[in-house]
Design a protein around this motif. Sequence first.
Motif, short mmCIF file in Angstrom:
data_model
loop_
_atom_site.label_atom_id
_atom_site.label_comp_id
_atom_site.label_asym_id
_atom_site.label_seq_id
_atom_site.Cartn_x
_atom_site.Cartn_y
_atom_site.Cartn_z
N VAL A 158 0.85 -1.19 0.00
CA VAL A 158 0.00 0.00 0.00
C VAL A 158 0.88 1.24 0.00
N PHE A 159 0.35 2.32 -0.58
CA PHE A 159 1.02 3.62 -0.56
C PHE A 159 0.20 4.52 0.37
N PRO A 160 0.62 4.65 1.64
CA PRO A 160 -0.23 5.31 2.64
C PRO A 160 -0.40 6.81 2.45
N GLU A 161 0.38 7.44 1.56
CA GLU A 161 0.17 8.86 1.32
C GLU A 161 -1.19 9.11 0.66
N GLY A 162 -1.68 8.09 -0.06
CA GLY A 162 -2.99 8.21 -0.67
C GLY A 162 -3.02 9.02 -1.95
N SER A 163 -1.87 9.53 -2.36
CA SER A 163 -1.78 10.32 -3.58
C SER A 163 -0.31 10.33 -4.01
N THR A 164 -0.08 10.56 -5.29
CA THR A 164 1.31 10.64 -5.76
C THR A 164 1.89 12.02 -5.49
N TRP A 165 3.17 12.02 -5.13
CA TRP A 165 3.94 13.24 -4.92
C TRP A 165 5.12 13.22 -5.89
N CYS A 166 5.78 14.37 -6.06
CA CYS A 166 6.79 14.48 -7.11
C CYS A 166 8.11 13.80 -6.77
N GLY A 167 8.34 13.48 -5.51
CA GLY A 167 9.60 12.87 -5.12
C GLY A 167 10.49 13.83 -4.37
N ARG A 168 10.43 15.12 -4.68
CA ARG A 168 11.18 16.11 -3.91
C ARG A 168 10.44 16.43 -2.62
N ALA A 169 9.14 16.27 -2.64
CA ALA A 169 8.30 16.45 -1.45
C ALA A 169 7.49 15.18 -1.26
N PHE A 173 1.84 9.77 6.06
CA PHE A 173 1.24 8.45 5.93
C PHE A 173 -0.12 8.43 6.64
N ARG A 174 -1.17 8.03 5.90
CA ARG A 174 -2.49 7.88 6.48
C ARG A 174 -2.51 6.63 7.37
N ARG A 175 -3.30 6.67 8.43
CA ARG A 175 -3.17 5.66 9.49
C ARG A 175 -4.00 4.41 9.30
N ALA A 176 -5.10 4.51 8.57
CA ALA A 176 -6.11 3.44 8.59
C ALA A 176 -5.53 2.07 8.25
N VAL A 177 -4.73 1.99 7.20
CA VAL A 177 -4.23 0.69 6.76
C VAL A 177 -3.31 0.04 7.79
N PHE A 178 -2.68 0.84 8.63
CA PHE A 178 -1.79 0.28 9.65
C PHE A 178 -2.59 -0.48 10.72
N GLN A 179 -3.88 -0.18 10.83
CA GLN A 179 -4.72 -0.94 11.76
C GLN A 179 -4.80 -2.39 11.34
N ALA A 180 -4.75 -2.64 10.03
CA ALA A 180 -4.81 -4.02 9.53
C ALA A 180 -3.60 -4.81 10.01
N ALA A 181 -2.42 -4.19 10.01
CA ALA A 181 -1.21 -4.87 10.49
C ALA A 181 -1.31 -5.16 11.97
N LEU A 182 -1.87 -4.21 12.73
CA LEU A 182 -2.05 -4.42 14.18
C LEU A 182 -3.04 -5.55 14.43
N ASP A 183 -4.16 -5.54 13.71
CA ASP A 183 -5.18 -6.56 13.91
C ASP A 183 -4.67 -7.96 13.56
N ALA A 184 -3.84 -8.03 12.52
CA ALA A 184 -3.33 -9.33 12.06
C ALA A 184 -2.06 -9.75 12.80
N GLY A 185 -1.44 -8.82 13.52
CA GLY A 185 -0.21 -9.14 14.26
C GLY A 185 0.96 -9.44 13.35
N VAL A 186 1.10 -8.67 12.26
CA VAL A 186 2.19 -8.91 11.31
C VAL A 186 3.12 -7.69 11.29
N PRO A 187 4.35 -7.87 10.82
CA PRO A 187 5.28 -6.75 10.73
C PRO A 187 4.95 -5.81 9.59
N VAL A 188 5.51 -4.61 9.68
CA VAL A 188 5.39 -3.60 8.63
C VAL A 188 6.77 -3.38 8.02
#
Length: 275
Positions: A158-169, A173-188
Amino acid sequence: MSAWLPTAPCTPRACVEPARTRAAVPRAVLRVAAVALLLLAGIALVPVGHRVPAPLVRAWCRWIVRAAGVRVRVTGGAAPAGGLLLVANHVSWLDVPLLAAVRPARMVAKSEIRRWPVAGAVAERAGVLFLERDRLRALPGAVARIAGALREGAAVAVFPEGSTWCGRARGPFRRAVFQAALDAGVPVQPVRIRYLAGGRTMSTAPAFVGEDTLLASVWRVASTRGLVAEAQVRPVLAPGGHADRRALALAAEAVDVKPPGGDRRTAHSKSMCSL
């Protein structure tokens, strides 16, 4: 479209630099054709994709990037096996094969792709996990589906920024998807993606931002010489090391390279995108 959806200030006019060294038109045409052929080969293999060995998938993803005329450089340790949430900053359409070159994974993508002709059906058969970004009520269900895939031992990218950036900026990271890692007990597994010109200088030529079209971006990449795509595999964040998704998202973001000027908030401003 909901106002809460993440957006980036990056635009082709403000951020995307013209190619300093252009490839000849025939060479650029051959590069685009090679990318198309590799994608078609991948589409043909979708029905039996689960049987294709991971090393071959990684090689195929590298070939896609290389076919576009971009050299691939993966640094850092190998991503761990088993259930894993791969997170990376988002710059270009090249990010998807580049991240899969680190470890093949089920992608999380916006639900609009499901309605695209041909591509939507292919994405669904390939195991893409769709996220309805403009429906907050659908978010818990999407997180639960991602957590289920992680519990089954899959890698999810997943790309947690939720949008593309140019690379210089870059964006937060949006938080919601990280809840899935916590719920599943897996590393990030955080991965830092950047594009270089001549192997050293940051380049925004591969960026796919704002009102840029996919065709224009593909042609710009194919007609630019000396590009290098670099995926820096950062230290893995073990399960149980962070109390909540906010802390986990901040930890994944913190292992990234500091933006110009050293202040993360500064990198979010529109002025940082201008060349």
